[in-house]
Design a protein around this motif. Structure first.
Motif, short mmCIF file in Angstrom:
data_model
loop_
_atom_site.label_atom_id
_atom_site.label_comp_id
_atom_site.label_asym_id
_atom_site.label_seq_id
_atom_site.Cartn_x
_atom_site.Cartn_y
_atom_site.Cartn_z
N UNK A 118 -12.82 -11.27 8.12
CA UNK A 118 -11.90 -12.06 7.43
C UNK A 118 -11.98 -12.45 6.05
N UNK A 119 -10.87 -12.15 5.25
CA UNK A 119 -11.04 -12.48 3.86
C UNK A 119 -10.24 -13.40 3.28
N UNK A 120 -10.79 -14.11 2.38
CA UNK A 120 -9.63 -15.16 1.61
C UNK A 120 -8.89 -14.24 0.69
N UNK A 121 -7.75 -14.79 0.50
CA UNK A 121 -6.72 -14.30 -0.65
C UNK A 121 -6.20 -15.28 -1.52
N UNK A 122 -5.74 -14.66 -2.71
CA UNK A 122 -5.26 -15.68 -3.68
C UNK A 122 -3.96 -15.94 -3.64
N UNK A 123 -3.01 -15.18 -3.88
CA UNK A 123 -1.57 -15.10 -3.85
C UNK A 123 -1.00 -14.73 -2.57
N UNK A 124 0.07 -15.54 -1.98
CA UNK A 124 0.48 -15.11 -0.69
C UNK A 124 1.26 -13.98 -0.80
N UNK A 125 1.23 -13.09 0.30
CA UNK A 125 1.67 -11.66 0.16
C UNK A 125 3.13 -11.96 0.39
N UNK A 126 4.01 -10.92 -0.52
CA UNK A 126 5.34 -10.97 -0.01
C UNK A 126 5.66 -10.01 0.66
N UNK B 31 -14.18 0.24 13.96
CA UNK B 31 -15.61 0.37 13.24
C UNK B 31 -16.12 1.85 13.44
N UNK B 32 -15.44 2.46 14.21
CA UNK B 32 -15.86 4.12 14.17
C UNK B 32 -15.29 4.86 13.21
N UNK B 33 -14.06 4.26 12.68
CA UNK B 33 -13.50 5.04 11.41
C UNK B 33 -13.63 4.44 10.20
N UNK B 34 -13.58 2.90 10.30
CA UNK B 34 -13.42 2.35 9.02
C UNK B 34 -14.84 1.24 8.91
N UNK B 35 -15.00 0.78 7.67
CA UNK B 35 -16.09 -0.33 7.41
C UNK B 35 -15.24 -1.52 6.74
N UNK B 36 -16.05 -2.47 6.63
CA UNK B 36 -15.18 -3.83 6.08
C UNK B 36 -14.68 -3.40 4.63
N UNK B 37 -15.64 -2.99 3.97
CA UNK B 37 -15.27 -2.80 2.71
C UNK B 37 -13.92 -1.89 2.27
N UNK B 38 -13.92 -0.77 3.36
CA UNK B 38 -12.68 0.19 3.43
C UNK B 38 -11.72 -0.72 3.72
N UNK B 39 -11.77 -1.96 4.56
CA UNK B 39 -10.44 -2.39 4.95
C UNK B 39 -10.01 -3.35 3.68
N UNK B 40 -10.92 -3.95 3.26
CA UNK B 40 -10.74 -4.75 2.04
C UNK B 40 -9.83 -3.95 0.81
N UNK B 41 -10.47 -2.78 0.64
CA UNK B 41 -9.72 -1.57 -0.37
C UNK B 41 -8.28 -1.57 0.27
N UNK B 42 -8.26 -1.11 1.64
CA UNK B 42 -6.75 -1.10 1.79
C UNK B 42 -6.02 -2.06 1.67
N UNK B 43 -6.34 -3.37 2.14
CA UNK B 43 -5.55 -4.48 1.74
C UNK B 43 -5.08 -4.79 0.26
N UNK B 44 -5.99 -4.35 -0.63
CA UNK B 44 -5.84 -4.38 -2.12
C UNK B 44 -4.68 -3.42 -2.49
N UNK B 45 -4.87 -2.10 -1.78
CA UNK B 45 -4.05 -1.06 -2.18
C UNK B 45 -2.51 -1.42 -1.66
N UNK B 46 -2.56 -2.33 -0.63
CA UNK B 46 -1.20 -2.54 -0.12
C UNK B 46 -0.60 -4.00 -1.12
N UNK B 47 -1.31 -4.52 -1.78
CA UNK B 47 -1.04 -5.57 -2.88
C UNK B 47 -1.70 -6.85 -2.44
N UNK B 48 -2.36 -6.85 -1.41
CA UNK B 48 -2.82 -8.31 -1.17
C UNK B 48 -4.11 -8.82 -2.28
N UNK B 49 -3.89 -9.91 -2.67
CA UNK B 49 -4.87 -10.34 -3.40
C UNK B 49 -6.12 -10.79 -2.73
N UNK B 50 -7.17 -10.01 -2.28
CA UNK B 50 -8.13 -9.99 -1.68
C UNK B 50 -9.24 -10.63 -2.54
N UNK B 51 -9.90 -11.64 -1.96
CA UNK B 51 -11.08 -12.33 -2.84
C UNK B 51 -12.25 -12.06 -2.42
#
Length: 75
Positions: A7-15, A49-69
């Protein structure tokens, strides 16, 4: 496959464009489910979890444009 939640907190709501990018992310990577909680401003991601780690998930969300905090500790 071992599925975990993060679970991640985010700033701006995704569009609309961010949500489309997240949908594409679910098809390509080991992401099984993405749920937003607008009231708490959090996003919960269930992933393989056999393919990704939490840090990679955060990076993917950021690349998608989500303001992950920061990540939120799960009880």
């Amino acid at each position: 496959m071992t599925y975990l939640d993060v679970v991640f907190r985010y700033g701006a709501a995704p569009g609309e464009s961010e949500l489309r990018a997240i949908d594409a992310m679910r098809e390509v990577y080991g992401v099984r489910r993405v749920r937003f909680n607008d009231r708490e401003r959090t996003v919960r991601v269930e992933f393989d979890a056999s393919r990704l780690k939490a840090e990679a998930v955060a990076r993917l969300l950021r690349q998608a444009g989500v303001d992950v905090r920061e990540s939120v500790a799960l009880a």
